[in-house]
Scaffold this motif. Sequence first.
Motif, PDB file in Angstrom:
ATOM      1  N   GLN A 161     -34.292   9.108  11.045  1.00  0.00           N
ATOM      2  CA  GLN A 161     -34.558   7.868  11.762  1.00  0.00           C
ATOM      3  C   GLN A 161     -35.895   7.982  12.471  1.00  0.00           C
ATOM      4  O   GLN A 161     -36.369   9.081  12.756  1.00  0.00           O
ATOM      5  CB  GLN A 161     -33.452   7.578  12.789  1.00  0.00           C
ATOM      6  CG  GLN A 161     -32.110   7.201  12.174  1.00  0.00           C
ATOM      7  CD  GLN A 161     -31.074   6.895  13.238  1.00  0.00           C
ATOM      8  OE1 GLN A 161     -30.850   7.698  14.134  1.00  0.00           O
ATOM      9  NE2 GLN A 161     -30.458   5.725  13.141  1.00  0.00           N
ATOM     10  N   CYS A 162     -36.504   6.834  12.745  1.00  0.00           N
ATOM     11  CA  CYS A 162     -37.794   6.812  13.425  1.00  0.00           C
ATOM     12  C   CYS A 162     -37.662   7.430  14.814  1.00  0.00           C
ATOM     13  O   CYS A 162     -36.744   7.101  15.574  1.00  0.00           O
ATOM     14  CB  CYS A 162     -38.298   5.376  13.534  1.00  0.00           C
ATOM     15  SG  CYS A 162     -39.848   5.215  14.458  1.00  0.00           S
ATOM     16  N   THR A 163     -38.585   8.303  15.151  1.00  0.00           N
ATOM     17  CA  THR A 163     -38.551   8.957  16.457  1.00  0.00           C
ATOM     18  C   THR A 163     -39.008   8.027  17.575  1.00  0.00           C
ATOM     19  O   THR A 163     -38.802   8.322  18.748  1.00  0.00           O
ATOM     20  CB  THR A 163     -39.456  10.201  16.435  1.00  0.00           C
ATOM     21  OG1 THR A 163     -40.774   9.814  16.009  1.00  0.00           O
ATOM     22  CG2 THR A 163     -38.914  11.246  15.467  1.00  0.00           C
ATOM     23  N   LYS A 164     -39.608   6.879  17.208  1.00  0.00           N
ATOM     24  CA  LYS A 164     -40.112   5.948  18.218  1.00  0.00           C
ATOM     25  C   LYS A 164     -39.118   4.827  18.514  1.00  0.00           C
ATOM     26  O   LYS A 164     -38.823   4.536  19.671  1.00  0.00           O
ATOM     27  CB  LYS A 164     -41.444   5.355  17.765  1.00  0.00           C
ATOM     28  CG  LYS A 164     -42.086   4.417  18.787  1.00  0.00           C
ATOM     29  CD  LYS A 164     -43.447   3.932  18.298  1.00  0.00           C
ATOM     30  CE  LYS A 164     -44.103   3.014  19.321  1.00  0.00           C
ATOM     31  NZ  LYS A 164     -45.427   2.523  18.853  1.00  0.00           N
ATOM     32  N   CYS A 165     -38.592   4.210  17.431  1.00  0.00           N
ATOM     33  CA  CYS A 165     -37.718   3.057  17.653  1.00  0.00           C
ATOM     34  C   CYS A 165     -36.323   3.227  17.063  1.00  0.00           C
ATOM     35  O   CYS A 165     -35.460   2.362  17.252  1.00  0.00           O
ATOM     36  CB  CYS A 165     -38.356   1.787  17.097  1.00  0.00           C
ATOM     37  SG  CYS A 165     -38.395   1.733  15.289  1.00  0.00           S
ATOM     38  N   GLY A 166     -36.108   4.310  16.321  1.00  0.00           N
ATOM     39  CA  GLY A 166     -34.791   4.533  15.737  1.00  0.00           C
ATOM     40  C   GLY A 166     -34.548   3.804  14.434  1.00  0.00           C
ATOM     41  O   GLY A 166     -33.436   3.813  13.905  1.00  0.00           O
ATOM     42  N   GLY A 167     -35.592   3.177  13.888  1.00  0.00           N
ATOM     43  CA  GLY A 167     -35.445   2.416  12.650  1.00  0.00           C
ATOM     44  C   GLY A 167     -35.330   3.305  11.422  1.00  0.00           C
ATOM     45  O   GLY A 167     -35.530   4.523  11.488  1.00  0.00           O
ATOM     46  N   PRO A 168     -35.021   2.694  10.269  1.00  0.00           N
ATOM     47  CA  PRO A 168     -34.884   3.464   9.022  1.00  0.00           C
ATOM     48  C   PRO A 168     -36.233   3.946   8.506  1.00  0.00           C
ATOM     49  O   PRO A 168     -37.270   3.335   8.766  1.00  0.00           O
ATOM     50  CB  PRO A 168     -34.249   2.457   8.059  1.00  0.00           C
ATOM     51  CG  PRO A 168     -34.692   1.123   8.577  1.00  0.00           C
ATOM     52  CD  PRO A 168     -34.747   1.263  10.078  1.00  0.00           C
ATOM     53  N   ILE A 169     -36.198   5.046   7.753  1.00  0.00           N
ATOM     54  CA  ILE A 169     -37.410   5.660   7.221  1.00  0.00           C
ATOM     55  C   ILE A 169     -37.627   5.210   5.778  1.00  0.00           C
ATOM     56  O   ILE A 169     -36.693   5.143   4.986  1.00  0.00           O
ATOM     57  CB  ILE A 169     -37.315   7.198   7.277  1.00  0.00           C
ATOM     58  CG1 ILE A 169     -37.076   7.663   8.715  1.00  0.00           C
ATOM     59  CG2 ILE A 169     -38.570   7.844   6.707  1.00  0.00           C
ATOM     60  CD1 ILE A 169     -38.186   7.300   9.673  1.00  0.00           C
ATOM     61  N   ALA A 170     -38.865   4.899   5.439  1.00  0.00           N
ATOM     62  CA  ALA A 170     -39.216   4.503   4.074  1.00  0.00           C
ATOM     63  C   ALA A 170     -40.265   5.455   3.521  1.00  0.00           C
ATOM     64  O   ALA A 170     -41.116   5.959   4.257  1.00  0.00           O
ATOM     65  CB  ALA A 170     -39.757   3.073   4.041  1.00  0.00           C
ATOM     66  N   VAL A 171     -40.207   5.706   2.220  1.00  0.00           N
ATOM     67  CA  VAL A 171     -41.198   6.551   1.562  1.00  0.00           C
ATOM     68  C   VAL A 171     -42.411   5.700   1.208  1.00  0.00           C
ATOM     69  O   VAL A 171     -42.302   4.721   0.475  1.00  0.00           O
ATOM     70  CB  VAL A 171     -40.616   7.200   0.287  1.00  0.00           C
ATOM     71  CG1 VAL A 171     -41.683   8.026  -0.418  1.00  0.00           C
ATOM     72  CG2 VAL A 171     -39.427   8.075   0.642  1.00  0.00           C
ATOM     73  N   LEU A 172     -43.583   6.055   1.753  1.00  0.00           N
ATOM     74  CA  LEU A 172     -44.799   5.299   1.475  1.00  0.00           C
ATOM     75  C   LEU A 172     -45.558   5.855   0.278  1.00  0.00           C
ATOM     76  O   LEU A 172     -46.237   5.126  -0.430  1.00  0.00           O
ATOM     77  CB  LEU A 172     -45.722   5.322   2.699  1.00  0.00           C
ATOM     78  CG  LEU A 172     -45.192   4.652   3.970  1.00  0.00           C
ATOM     79  CD1 LEU A 172     -46.263   4.696   5.043  1.00  0.00           C
ATOM     80  CD2 LEU A 172     -44.776   3.216   3.700  1.00  0.00           C
ATOM     81  N   GLU A 173     -45.471   7.155   0.075  1.00  0.00           N
ATOM     82  CA  GLU A 173     -46.219   7.789  -1.014  1.00  0.00           C
ATOM     83  C   GLU A 173     -45.249   8.499  -1.950  1.00  0.00           C
ATOM     84  O   GLU A 173     -44.674   9.515  -1.593  1.00  0.00           O
ATOM     85  CB  GLU A 173     -47.222   8.799  -0.456  1.00  0.00           C
ATOM     86  CG  GLU A 173     -48.034   9.505  -1.536  1.00  0.00           C
ATOM     87  CD  GLU A 173     -48.939  10.565  -0.938  1.00  0.00           C
ATOM     88  OE1 GLU A 173     -48.872  11.714  -1.397  1.00  0.00           O
ATOM     89  OE2 GLU A 173     -49.689  10.242  -0.016  1.00  0.00           O
ATOM     90  N   PRO A 174     -45.027   7.968  -3.154  1.00  0.00           N
ATOM     91  CA  PRO A 174     -44.101   8.627  -4.076  1.00  0.00           C
ATOM     92  C   PRO A 174     -44.693   9.928  -4.600  1.00  0.00           C
ATOM     93  O   PRO A 174     -45.902  10.152  -4.526  1.00  0.00           O
ATOM     94  CB  PRO A 174     -43.951   7.602  -5.203  1.00  0.00           C
ATOM     95  CG  PRO A 174     -45.241   6.846  -5.179  1.00  0.00           C
ATOM     96  CD  PRO A 174     -45.645   6.768  -3.733  1.00  0.00           C
ATOM     97  N   TRP A 175     -43.836  10.760  -5.145  1.00  0.00           N
ATOM     98  CA  TRP A 175     -44.304  12.017  -5.719  1.00  0.00           C
ATOM     99  C   TRP A 175     -44.932  11.763  -7.085  1.00  0.00           C
ATOM    100  O   TRP A 175     -44.259  11.350  -8.018  1.00  0.00           O
ATOM    101  CB  TRP A 175     -43.147  12.997  -5.868  1.00  0.00           C
ATOM    102  CG  TRP A 175     -42.806  13.705  -4.596  1.00  0.00           C
ATOM    103  CD1 TRP A 175     -41.702  13.522  -3.826  1.00  0.00           C
ATOM    104  CD2 TRP A 175     -43.581  14.709  -3.946  1.00  0.00           C
ATOM    105  NE1 TRP A 175     -41.736  14.351  -2.735  1.00  0.00           N
ATOM    106  CE2 TRP A 175     -42.880  15.097  -2.778  1.00  0.00           C
ATOM    107  CE3 TRP A 175     -44.799  15.317  -4.226  1.00  0.00           C
ATOM    108  CZ2 TRP A 175     -43.345  16.058  -1.905  1.00  0.00           C
ATOM    109  CZ3 TRP A 175     -45.271  16.281  -3.352  1.00  0.00           C
ATOM    110  CH2 TRP A 175     -44.552  16.644  -2.213  1.00  0.00           C
ATOM    111  N   VAL A 176     -46.225  12.003  -7.189  1.00  0.00           N
ATOM    112  CA  VAL A 176     -46.940  11.898  -8.457  1.00  0.00           C
ATOM    113  C   VAL A 176     -47.400  13.302  -8.840  1.00  0.00           C
ATOM    114  O   VAL A 176     -48.190  13.918  -8.124  1.00  0.00           O
ATOM    115  CB  VAL A 176     -48.148  10.946  -8.362  1.00  0.00           C
ATOM    116  CG1 VAL A 176     -48.901  10.920  -9.687  1.00  0.00           C
ATOM    117  CG2 VAL A 176     -47.695   9.544  -7.976  1.00  0.00           C
ATOM    118  N   LEU A 177     -46.888  13.808  -9.951  1.00  0.00           N
ATOM    119  CA  LEU A 177     -47.245  15.140 -10.427  1.00  0.00           C
ATOM    120  C   LEU A 177     -47.919  15.033 -11.785  1.00  0.00           C
ATOM    121  O   LEU A 177     -47.595  14.153 -12.580  1.00  0.00           O
ATOM    122  CB  LEU A 177     -46.002  16.027 -10.558  1.00  0.00           C
ATOM    123  CG  LEU A 177     -45.223  16.357  -9.286  1.00  0.00           C
ATOM    124  CD1 LEU A 177     -44.044  17.251  -9.634  1.00  0.00           C
ATOM    125  CD2 LEU A 177     -46.109  17.032  -8.266  1.00  0.00           C
TER     126      LEU A 177
END
Length: 219
Positions: free
Chosen positions: A21-37
Amino acid sequence: MKHGITACEWCLTECNNEDLQCTKCGGPIAVLEPWVLQCGWCSSSNRRDLTTNCKSCGGELPHIPGTPRLPEPPVAPRFLAPGYENRVRYRKNPSFIVGAIFIFFIIPGMCLWPILIFPLIGVFILLWSLKKSKHKLNALKSGVPTRGVILDVFIDMDQHINHRNPVRIDYEFDTPDGTITDYVNVWDETNLRRPAGEHLWVVFNPKNPKENNIWPPLS
């Protein structure tokens, strides 16, 4: 555990990968950068979080850094992705390219001795590079699989091609005769995220464990 750069969906605060959870507001976490290999067989980029095989050549992709290693390599003899053997022997073999330059590019006006010496040096480099690549391919095709572990990952400042430095991965693996330490240089900087202690598969020649390779290969 999430992978890649993460941020809160509500306030967009960037968070640690381990945060649920977000350490600032407690909201849900989203992945901004997918794993590109990059595929170790053909160097094509792939969304590793969406597929296990390369979209271009069909080869097995490496596991995401920081996650459990893949299942044990297939039983030998193993299939290598199309074009990989020529890539290892010639196109992506710096020593082979250097040897070819020594043989075929002679500076006009040079005296006789350099003209004779340079091709001889080139032949030696070519034969050495082809022998080394053959050992690498043989390990992938018919080597015995064993569990390995990464010791260190860093930028190798002692080597460079076209002003780029490779990522060096030091690893060790167990054989019936003891523990072997080796390394591989790769170009996909995503591999810098692989932590020391990460497990991987190594295939090796039991008669000469120095003839080994990581399975699947890294790019």
